[in-house]
Design a protein around this motif. Sequence first.
Motif, PDB file in Angstrom:
ATOM      1  N   THR A 196       1.494   4.941   1.228  1.00  0.00           N
ATOM      2  CA  THR A 196       1.121   5.740   2.389  1.00  0.00           C
ATOM      3  C   THR A 196       1.635   7.165   2.208  1.00  0.00           C
ATOM      4  O   THR A 196       2.837   7.383   2.037  1.00  0.00           O
ATOM      5  CB  THR A 196       1.709   5.143   3.683  1.00  0.00           C
ATOM      6  OG1 THR A 196       1.216   3.804   3.850  1.00  0.00           O
ATOM      7  CG2 THR A 196       1.312   5.979   4.894  1.00  0.00           C
ATOM      8  N   THR A 206       2.097  11.047   3.713  1.00  0.00           N
ATOM      9  CA  THR A 206       2.158  11.812   4.963  1.00  0.00           C
ATOM     10  C   THR A 206       2.570  13.243   4.663  1.00  0.00           C
ATOM     11  O   THR A 206       3.247  13.518   3.664  1.00  0.00           O
ATOM     12  CB  THR A 206       3.172  11.206   5.954  1.00  0.00           C
ATOM     13  OG1 THR A 206       4.472  11.179   5.344  1.00  0.00           O
ATOM     14  CG2 THR A 206       2.773   9.794   6.355  1.00  0.00           C
ATOM     15  N   GLN A 244       0.831  -1.187   0.000  1.00  0.00           N
ATOM     16  CA  GLN A 244       0.000   0.000   0.000  1.00  0.00           C
ATOM     17  C   GLN A 244       0.873   1.247   0.000  1.00  0.00           C
ATOM     18  O   GLN A 244       1.924   1.291   0.645  1.00  0.00           O
ATOM     19  CB  GLN A 244      -0.907   0.013   1.228  1.00  0.00           C
ATOM     20  CG  GLN A 244      -1.934   1.130   1.246  1.00  0.00           C
ATOM     21  CD  GLN A 244      -2.831   1.031   2.473  1.00  0.00           C
ATOM     22  OE1 GLN A 244      -2.335   0.946   3.595  1.00  0.00           O
ATOM     23  NE2 GLN A 244      -4.134   1.024   2.258  1.00  0.00           N
TER      24      GLN A 244
END
Length: 223
Positions: free
Chosen positions: A32, A34, A30
């Motif tokens: 991710t 941020t 996956q």
Amino acid sequence: MKIRISALALVALTMACPAVAKGRAPQAWQATHTTDPVTGATRCVVTALDYFGKSRYSRTGFLYPVIEEHPDHGLLVGVSSGGRFRLPTGTILWRVDDRPFRELRPEDGPVTVDTAVTAPAGTPQDPVAAKAMADAMALTNRMIMSATATSTFAQGDRAKEMLAELLAGQGLLFRAKAAAPETGLPGTGMYRVGQFTNEGLRPVPLDESLRTSLKECAIPTGD
């Protein structure tokens, strides 16, 4: 009455039944995203985390594969510790399918400023003495990185080779080198490799979700 589930119980449930509803396991990898709330810097990393239903998370004391196109260091491929409290990762043994394993050392990856040791004031003018001091500082830096780094990455051409192996492979295994003693009786840590599933430990699948997640993070896949 409210029901509270302890962190330990949640981990137990996760290990017992990590599959999502209707028997469909989530994608192994996956992307991710941020954003640093102070600097505003954005990051995108590709990981294979633990899961409970549709929720993704990492646990203290466990290692997770990470791929990132870092703005300063370029492509990074390796392992990071998880959980709220990050622990040192040390040297990592890494293998894709039946290929020869690789040994990744934290001191071979990018050196962060906060762990670097600089030479004190009053550096000797003599070239030989200056070189000896520089070598000592470099050795100290490597020792600090090895002992305290919470991630172990390959970079440059080696990272590119490892990414190509992942894209062409079927399964990934890795563990901390220190988990298995080099002498004496074998330890149980040597068998703690792969990803926890409802069928026990299995190699991390190198499925289509890896390629999809890499594209989401704008990491070249060679397509």
